[in-house]
Design an enzyme around this catalytic site. Sequence first.
Site, PDB file in Angstrom:
ATOM      1  N   ILE A 131       0.821  -1.217   0.000  1.00 36.62           N
ATOM      2  CA  ILE A 131       0.000   0.000   0.000  1.00 36.62           C
ATOM      3  C   ILE A 131       0.859   1.273   0.000  1.00 36.62           C
ATOM      4  O   ILE A 131       0.378   2.347  -0.396  1.00 36.62           O
ATOM      5  CB  ILE A 131      -0.960  -0.033   1.217  1.00 36.62           C
ATOM      6  CG1 ILE A 131      -2.176   0.855   0.981  1.00 36.62           C
ATOM      7  CG2 ILE A 131      -0.252   0.324   2.510  1.00 36.62           C
ATOM      8  CD1 ILE A 131      -3.301   0.609   1.966  1.00 36.62           C
ATOM      9  N   ASN A 159      11.401  -8.625   7.014  1.00 37.34           N
ATOM     10  CA  ASN A 159      11.628  -7.986   8.306  1.00 37.34           C
ATOM     11  C   ASN A 159      11.090  -8.901   9.402  1.00 37.34           C
ATOM     12  O   ASN A 159       9.984  -9.451   9.276  1.00 37.34           O
ATOM     13  CB  ASN A 159      10.912  -6.631   8.342  1.00 37.34           C
ATOM     14  CG  ASN A 159      11.483  -5.654   7.326  1.00 37.34           C
ATOM     15  OD1 ASN A 159      12.691  -5.614   7.109  1.00 37.34           O
ATOM     16  ND2 ASN A 159      10.620  -4.875   6.692  1.00 37.34           N
ATOM     17  N   GLU A 216       6.472  -4.813  11.161  1.00 35.17           N
ATOM     18  CA  GLU A 216       5.287  -4.095  11.640  1.00 35.17           C
ATOM     19  C   GLU A 216       4.042  -4.982  11.649  1.00 35.17           C
ATOM     20  O   GLU A 216       3.209  -4.856  12.548  1.00 35.17           O
ATOM     21  CB  GLU A 216       5.035  -2.860  10.770  1.00 35.17           C
ATOM     22  CG  GLU A 216       6.112  -1.799  10.934  1.00 35.17           C
ATOM     23  CD  GLU A 216       5.991  -0.667   9.921  1.00 35.17           C
ATOM     24  OE1 GLU A 216       5.027  -0.665   9.123  1.00 35.17           O
ATOM     25  OE2 GLU A 216       6.865   0.214   9.935  1.00 35.17           O
ATOM     26  N   VAL A 217       3.902  -5.808  10.641  1.00 31.94           N
ATOM     27  CA  VAL A 217       2.713  -6.658  10.553  1.00 31.94           C
ATOM     28  C   VAL A 217       3.107  -8.084  10.970  1.00 31.94           C
ATOM     29  O   VAL A 217       3.979  -8.697  10.337  1.00 31.94           O
ATOM     30  CB  VAL A 217       2.137  -6.659   9.123  1.00 31.94           C
ATOM     31  CG1 VAL A 217       0.919  -7.576   9.053  1.00 31.94           C
ATOM     32  CG2 VAL A 217       1.765  -5.242   8.690  1.00 31.94           C
ATOM     33  N   HIS A 241       5.672 -12.170   5.904  1.00 29.57           N
ATOM     34  CA  HIS A 241       5.563 -11.658   4.541  1.00 29.57           C
ATOM     35  C   HIS A 241       6.956 -11.399   3.993  1.00 29.57           C
ATOM     36  O   HIS A 241       7.861 -11.009   4.729  1.00 29.57           O
ATOM     37  CB  HIS A 241       4.733 -10.367   4.482  1.00 29.57           C
ATOM     38  CG  HIS A 241       5.149  -9.321   5.461  1.00 29.57           C
ATOM     39  ND1 HIS A 241       4.822  -9.387   6.802  1.00 29.57           N
ATOM     40  CD2 HIS A 241       5.882  -8.194   5.311  1.00 29.57           C
ATOM     41  CE1 HIS A 241       5.329  -8.330   7.423  1.00 29.57           C
ATOM     42  NE2 HIS A 241       5.989  -7.598   6.549  1.00 29.57           N
ATOM     43  N   MET A 242       7.084 -11.615   2.701  1.00 31.78           N
ATOM     44  CA  MET A 242       8.320 -11.291   1.996  1.00 31.78           C
ATOM     45  C   MET A 242       8.027 -10.103   1.093  1.00 31.78           C
ATOM     46  O   MET A 242       7.081 -10.131   0.307  1.00 31.78           O
ATOM     47  CB  MET A 242       8.773 -12.480   1.149  1.00 31.78           C
ATOM     48  CG  MET A 242      10.159 -12.318   0.573  1.00 31.78           C
ATOM     49  SD  MET A 242      11.464 -12.566   1.798  1.00 31.78           S
ATOM     50  CE  MET A 242      11.602 -14.359   1.771  1.00 31.78           C
ATOM     51  N   HIS A 243       8.826  -9.053   1.234  1.00 28.80           N
ATOM     52  CA  HIS A 243       8.745  -7.925   0.303  1.00 28.80           C
ATOM     53  C   HIS A 243       9.534  -8.292  -0.951  1.00 28.80           C
ATOM     54  O   HIS A 243      10.670  -8.773  -0.848  1.00 28.80           O
ATOM     55  CB  HIS A 243       9.405  -6.675   0.895  1.00 28.80           C
ATOM     56  CG  HIS A 243       8.767  -6.143   2.144  1.00 28.80           C
ATOM     57  ND1 HIS A 243       8.006  -5.001   2.161  1.00 28.80           N
ATOM     58  CD2 HIS A 243       8.796  -6.588   3.430  1.00 28.80           C
ATOM     59  CE1 HIS A 243       7.601  -4.747   3.395  1.00 28.80           C
ATOM     60  NE2 HIS A 243       8.076  -5.696   4.193  1.00 28.80           N
TER      61      HIS A 243
HETATM   62  P1  AMP Z   1       6.914  -4.823   7.635  1.00 28.48           P
HETATM   63  O1  AMP Z   1       7.480  -3.576   8.204  1.00 28.48           O
HETATM   64  O2  AMP Z   1       7.933  -5.709   7.006  1.00 28.48           O
HETATM   65  O3  AMP Z   1       6.015  -5.543   8.624  1.00 28.48           O
HETATM   66  O4  AMP Z   1       6.025  -4.349   6.408  1.00 28.48           O
HETATM   67  C1  AMP Z   1       4.646  -4.213   6.420  1.00 28.48           C
HETATM   68  C2  AMP Z   1       4.250  -3.676   5.078  1.00 28.48           C
HETATM   69  O5  AMP Z   1       2.848  -3.830   4.928  1.00 28.48           O
HETATM   70  C3  AMP Z   1       4.544  -2.185   4.868  1.00 28.48           C
HETATM   71  O6  AMP Z   1       5.407  -2.053   3.737  1.00 28.48           O
HETATM   72  C4  AMP Z   1       3.173  -1.570   4.629  1.00 28.48           C
HETATM   73  O7  AMP Z   1       3.191  -0.533   3.682  1.00 28.48           O
HETATM   74  C5  AMP Z   1       2.365  -2.768   4.159  1.00 28.48           C
HETATM   75  N1  AMP Z   1       0.935  -2.713   4.381  1.00 28.48           N
HETATM   76  C6  AMP Z   1       0.294  -2.402   5.535  1.00 28.48           C
HETATM   77  N2  AMP Z   1      -1.045  -2.474   5.363  1.00 28.48           N
HETATM   78  C7  AMP Z   1      -1.246  -2.857   4.075  1.00 28.48           C
HETATM   79  C8  AMP Z   1      -2.394  -3.116   3.278  1.00 28.48           C
HETATM   80  N3  AMP Z   1      -3.639  -2.999   3.787  1.00 28.48           N
HETATM   81  N4  AMP Z   1      -2.238  -3.489   1.989  1.00 28.48           N
HETATM   82  C9  AMP Z   1      -0.992  -3.600   1.471  1.00 28.48           C
HETATM   83  N5  AMP Z   1       0.140  -3.382   2.171  1.00 28.48           N
HETATM   84  C10 AMP Z   1       0.014  -3.000   3.446  1.00 28.48           C
END
Ligand code: AMP
Length: 120
Positions: free
Chosen positions: A35, A92, A100-101, A105-107
């Site tokens: 996002i 992360n 953060e989430v 997840h893999m970026h």
């Molecule tokens: P991390 O810091 O590795 O946990 O990354 C979490 C990522 O999730 C961040 O890059 C956010 O921009 C992304 N993110 C959070 N909410 C959403 C959403 N609803 N849809 C897509 N990406 C999101």
Amino acid sequence: MSEYDSNNVFAKILRGEIPCDKVYEDEYVLAFNDIAPQAPIHILVIPKGSYMSIDDFGTGASPEEVKAFFAAISKIAHEKGVAKTGFRCIANTENDGGQEVPHFHMHILGGAYVGPMVSK
Ligand code: AMP
């Protein structure tokens, strides 16, 4: 993180409670555009299983889940045209990793040079 928080934003996306900009889906994996993109291509790849981190995934996922996860990254890289030009995968993890989430997840970042590996 001690146990999976089913209220995290990616769990809500997986349950269809909030939308995502879907890029790829199969039995084990969902991928969607970040996002707040940090590169021309910035895709998040997540397992459908409830794993908190790459550590949790590596410990608890089945061979089928692990294979599907990494196969999906490769498929997406080819579909987006960055398999040859290059890209970066980032997972992360926990506090020091800046996660953060709390759903693994893999970026996937690419489409242009993404800079040095770590900047402070
Ligand atoms: P991390 O810091 O590795 O946990 O990354 C979490 C990522 O999730 C961040 O890059 C956010 O921009 C992304 N993110 C959070 N909410 C959403 C959403 N609803 N849809 C897509 N990406 C999101």
